[in-house]
Design an enzyme around this catalytic site. Structure first.
Site, short mmCIF file in Angstrom:
data_model
loop_
_atom_site.label_atom_id
_atom_site.label_comp_id
_atom_site.label_asym_id
_atom_site.label_seq_id
_atom_site.Cartn_x
_atom_site.Cartn_y
_atom_site.Cartn_z
N GLY A 73 76.59 57.35 36.15
CA GLY A 73 75.44 57.96 35.44
C GLY A 73 73.91 57.49 36.15
O GLY A 73 73.39 58.47 36.35
N PHE A 74 73.68 56.49 36.25
CA PHE A 74 72.46 55.79 37.05
C PHE A 74 71.16 56.34 36.15
O PHE A 74 70.10 56.30 37.08
CB PHE A 74 72.66 56.05 38.49
CG PHE A 74 73.94 55.94 39.19
CD1 PHE A 74 74.58 54.71 39.18
CD2 PHE A 74 74.90 57.21 39.75
CE1 PHE A 74 75.64 54.37 39.60
CE2 PHE A 74 75.99 56.77 40.18
CZ PHE A 74 76.51 55.20 40.17
N GLY A 125 81.53 53.24 34.43
CA GLY A 125 82.09 52.43 35.59
C GLY A 125 81.63 50.95 35.47
O GLY A 125 82.25 50.29 36.42
N ARG A 178 73.86 34.80 30.43
CA ARG A 178 75.06 34.60 29.88
C ARG A 178 76.09 35.59 30.73
O ARG A 178 75.62 36.79 30.65
CB ARG A 178 75.62 34.38 28.72
CG ARG A 178 77.13 34.02 28.76
CD ARG A 178 77.52 34.17 27.24
NE ARG A 178 76.85 33.18 26.45
CZ ARG A 178 77.23 31.95 26.19
NH1 ARG A 178 78.03 31.59 26.92
NH2 ARG A 178 76.43 31.21 25.47
N GLN A 213 78.96 44.82 39.51
CA GLN A 213 77.53 45.50 39.35
C GLN A 213 76.71 45.03 40.21
O GLN A 213 75.93 45.85 40.90
CB GLN A 213 77.08 45.06 37.88
CG GLN A 213 77.65 45.83 36.74
CD GLN A 213 77.03 47.27 36.63
OE1 GLN A 213 77.37 48.18 37.48
NE2 GLN A 213 76.31 47.34 35.89
N LYS A 253 71.25 38.78 29.46
CA LYS A 253 70.25 39.56 30.01
C LYS A 253 70.75 41.00 30.63
O LYS A 253 70.09 42.00 30.14
CB LYS A 253 69.42 39.01 31.21
CG LYS A 253 68.78 37.42 30.61
CD LYS A 253 67.93 37.21 31.31
CE LYS A 253 67.09 35.83 30.74
NZ LYS A 253 66.17 35.09 31.95
N VAL A 271 72.83 43.23 34.27
CA VAL A 271 72.99 42.99 35.43
C VAL A 271 72.99 44.32 36.28
O VAL A 271 73.15 44.40 37.49
CB VAL A 271 74.07 42.23 36.00
CG1 VAL A 271 74.03 40.60 35.53
CG2 VAL A 271 75.62 42.89 35.18
N GLY A 272 72.80 45.60 35.33
CA GLY A 272 73.17 46.75 35.95
C GLY A 272 71.99 47.23 37.07
O GLY A 272 72.31 47.97 37.92
N GLU A 273 70.88 46.70 36.98
CA GLU A 273 69.57 47.41 37.88
C GLU A 273 68.88 46.19 38.78
O GLU A 273 68.43 46.47 39.72
CB GLU A 273 68.62 47.83 36.90
CG GLU A 273 69.11 49.25 36.45
CD GLU A 273 68.32 49.70 35.10
OE1 GLU A 273 67.52 50.77 35.30
OE2 GLU A 273 68.53 49.00 34.09
MO1 MOS Z 1 69.60 53.14 33.92
S1 MOS Z 1 68.02 54.40 35.20
O1 MOS Z 1 68.29 52.70 32.67
O2 MOS Z 1 70.57 54.48 33.26
#
Ligand code: MOS
Length: 770
Positions: A249-250, A478, A640, A650, A713, A715-717
């Protein structure tokens, strides 16, 4: 690739018995076997196929569509145009809150960007719909396209991102620059980028009276449900959305897009279920993108190597008809201390689809410029870039003045620098070559991303048979939500993960908020944690108030839930299992709800961010100018870690995207027509396996007691934010070239000039003294 490293007190320390476990994805086998059902895999009976016809111009009007030819084509059932598009209860150009974006839903003949939907052909087969769309042979009244950062008059947007002030100033920048011993001023451009998720936006929509059933990928089910309800004038309760899996998605699936609504309209018009899937090039326009930026940084440094001024100005674009402004300069709010800091934005309107959130919106674009400029300032002072950064890191958040709720950034740098071997780095550029004669350079970048939370709900059930249920409409694009959130659920219910049925991914479940802003695990996780605590509290009340229970009277001492039993906290020899407690109460099951949200008191007291440090090694061919990243080592402190396998994945994904940002990805537009030249995965380059270097991600143990009770916190970005700058700085260290600065003579194009400079040669005009 190396395994995820763990420090001595690992951040993945067991919480109950499920949190912290490196479980593999619970949906992994389904995915590997092709059995995970994505939106476009659904084929309800009587389903038709819809294909969008999109504009080949960027601005103007559609003057003709050969609807008759398309309708005559065998298999074509209906052609939807502005003339017959079913009515909507809400104007697609209405905007009642900042999270609402204007949509192109065939409201008129106006073309606002290339690839804008101008008609939808509905047919018995995909082939017939595709052929029908081609037969529309549109004609246009063309107006000149406005393209690029200099397309028109610029203005100061009222806000950037979602509601951030466009300009923030603290202290006197000009005085700070005047007092500096060294000053740098540098301008960097970042290109437009497109999300290019593996799974294109897709929808299967079926109406039954005024009930609507939808299969479509969504990063925000409740928001999508609300938006669709508003457009169609029906209650959200009548809309059922299934989104069990997203193929990425991003940010582009955060809000329901125009094409998804067109699929619903097509189903209404045809009176049958309809499937609409975007072709890859159709994802360049109506579903958002990362806007290009031109960023100018001015930095002053005193004789002690301390910043005297940090000025970050970003120019960006939005569409001609809507407002989203990439908050690039805001990256300078959280890292470096300076008596004077100024961040500001300006924008121009261009003929593209509206830019939107794309992985680390603002931080990704802004940090690459900030970290490059900080590196330039360090080298202007003759200082090692690590020493320079360590000297200037803010101990409180520079703009707000709030202390960080926790900040392990120095630890990130210490561990990653040691692992990378930074101390062996020569200070001057162009000093290292490998055995093949390639120039080698080492660079670094700081990673930072706010620890955000939205709002979510969950419902927990404990059953007499010793199993449990946790429900929340979470989104797995994902990243592993089916697994990580189920781990939190199991601990919350005091059960093993195999005993918990985790229900997720549909809009009839409690609202899990948004899978965005790297906040999903924290937000949905806290809702789950609190729902679990609430149901356990009910169970405890049943037991401690019943004199037949071994827990009778333990009310004040409290109980703990583990392995399907409640234990008296001060005497674990006294315990009782859930089945007995419920059985005696004559209950088959017991349920409770919980919610997750940021704590406003903590947020007003502390600045909350995840941090990290990334070191990159690049190799540059001195003759060809080819750049390859050979090594990337990052250390990250993100609170954590719920599941180290998923976190590693990720973080790796973010780091690889950083490489991609620095070296691969850019969308190229024809400035004459406003059309894309590389709107596909063949020519819009993303890293393939051969481009991915040796990667290492070290998770620093960080206990943050203030972000939320679980200390999560996100970790996606964050992985993307340090890595892009690290690569850019390593390229300088390899070559001595910071930015290709074209010679004013303009005799030689920019690429040739960069190549000449790589070989330590100037533009020919200078060499000849012309
Ligand atoms: Mo992300 S750009 O906050 O889906």
């Amino acid at each position: 690739m190396s395994e995820l490293s763990l420090s001595r007190n690992p951040a993945h320390l067991r919480h109950g018995s499920n949190i912290g476990q490196p479980l593999t994805r619970r949906d992994g086998v389904l995915k590997v076997k092709g059995e995970a059902r994505y939106a476009a895999d659904n084929h309800p009976p009587q389903m038709l196929h819809a294909v969008m016809a999109v504009s080949s111009i960027a601005r103007g009007r559609v003057s003709f569509l050969d609807v008759a030819a398309a309708k005559k084509h065998p298999g074509v059932v209906e052609v939807m145009t502005p003339a017959n598009r079913p009515p909507l209860a809400e104007d697609p150009d209405a905007k009642t809150h900042p999270f609402m974006f204007r949509l192109e839903l065939l409201q008129n003949d106006r073309v606002r960007y290339a690839n804008q939907p101008i008609a939808v052909v509905i047919a018995e087969t995909l082939e017939a719909a595709t052929e029908g769309a081609a037969l529309l042979s549109p004609r246009y009244d063309v107006e000149p396209a406005r393209v690029g950062l200099d397309a028109g008059e610029s203005f100061v947007p009222p806000t950037v991102g979602v509601g951030n002030p466009s300009e923030i100033k603290r202290g006197d920048i000009e005085a700070g620059l005047a007092a500096a011993r060294k000053r740098i001023a540098a301008t960097y451009e970042t290109p437009a980028q497109y999300h290019n998720a593996m799974e294109p936006h897709a929808i299967v929509a079926a109406w039954d009276g005024d009930q609507l059933s939808i299969d479509t990928p969504s990063q925000g089910l409740a928001m999508a449900q609300g938006r669709i309800a508003g457009l169609f004038g029906i209650s959200p309760k009548k809309i059922h959305i299934r989104s069990p899996f997203l193929g990425g998605g991003f940010g582009s699936k955060g809000l329901v897009s125009g094409p998804q609504i067109l699929g619903i309209l097509a189903a209404r018009l045809a009176g049958r279920p309809v499937k609409l899937v975007l072709r890859r090039e159709q994802m360049y326009g109506p579903v958002g993108h990362r806007a290009p930026t031109r960023q100018t940084l001015r930095i002053g440094v005193d004789s002690d190597g301390l910043l005297t001024a940090l000025d970050h100005h970003a120019k960006t674009v939005s569409s001609s008809f809507d407002d989203f402004f990439e908050p690039a300069a805001d990256a300078s709010h959280t890292l470096y201390a300076s008596p004077a800091i100024s961040t500001s934005h300006e924008a121009v309107r261009v003929d593209t689809g509206t830019p939107l959130f794309m992985r680390a919106p603002g931080e990704a674009t802004g940090s690459i410029a900030l970290e490059s400029a900080i590196d330039e300032a360090a080298s202007a002072c003759g200082m090692d870039p690590l020493a320079f950064r360590l000297k200037n890191y803010a101990e409180v958040e520079p703009i707000s003045g709030k202390p960080f709720s926790s900040k392990a950034l120095r630890e990130c740098y210490a561990q990653a620098a040691m692992r990378f071997g930074w101390s062996r780095r020569p200070l001057a550029p162009r000093q290292m070559r490998d055995e093949a004669g390639l120039l080698v350079g080492w660079g670094m970048g700081t990673a930072t991303f706010p620890a955000l939370m939205f709002q979510a709900q969950a419902r927990a059930v404990v059953r007499r048979d010793g199993t449990g249920v946790m429900e929340t409409g979470a989104h797995d694009m994902g990243q592993g939500a089916w697994t990580a959130l189920a781990q939190i659920a199991a601990d919350g219910l005091g059960l093993d993960i195999e005993q918990v049925e985790f229900r997720s991914g549909t809009s009839d479940l409690p609202d899990a908020g948004i899978a965005g802003g790297s906040a999903h695990t924290a937000t949905a996780g806290m809702a789950i944690h609190n729902a679990g605590a609430a149901v356990i509290a009910k169970l405890a009340d049943l037991a401690t108030g019943d004199e037949r229970s071994p827990l009778y009277g333990a009310g004040n001492a409290g109980v703990v839930a583990r392995q399907g039993r409640l234990f008296r906290r001060d005497d674990e020899a006294r315990s009782e299992n859930y089945a007995d407690i419920l059985g005696r109460a004559g209950l088959a099951e017991i349920d409770a709800s919980g919610s997750g949200a940021a704590d406003p008191a903590a947020q007003s007291t502390y600045a909350m961010h995840a941090h990290g440090a990334v070191f990159a090694e690049v190799k540059v061919d001195p003759d060809l100018g080819q750049i390859r990243v050979s090594r990337l080592v990052g250390a990250f402190a993100a609170g954590r870690v719920i599941n180290p396998h998923l976190v590693r994945s990720q973080i790796y994904g973010g780091m690889i995207w950083g490489v991609s940002f620095a070296l691969h990805e850019r969308s190229i537009m024809d400035h004459r027509s406003g059309r894309f030249l590389n709107a596909d995965l063949a020519e819009y380059h993303v890293p393939v396996n051969a481009d991915v270097p040796d990667l290492e991600a070290i998770m620093i143990d960080e206990h943050d007691p203030h972000v939320n009770a679980l200390g999560i916190k996100g970790v996606g970005e964050i992985g993307i934010t340090g890595s892009a700058g690290a690569v850019a700085n390593a390229v300088w260290h390899a070559t001595g070239i910071r930015r290709p600065e074209p010679c004013a003579c303009a005799k030689t194009d920019a690429v040739s000039q960069a190549m000449l400079r790589l070989r330590s040669m100037g533009c020919s005009c200078r060499r000849s003294g012309a």
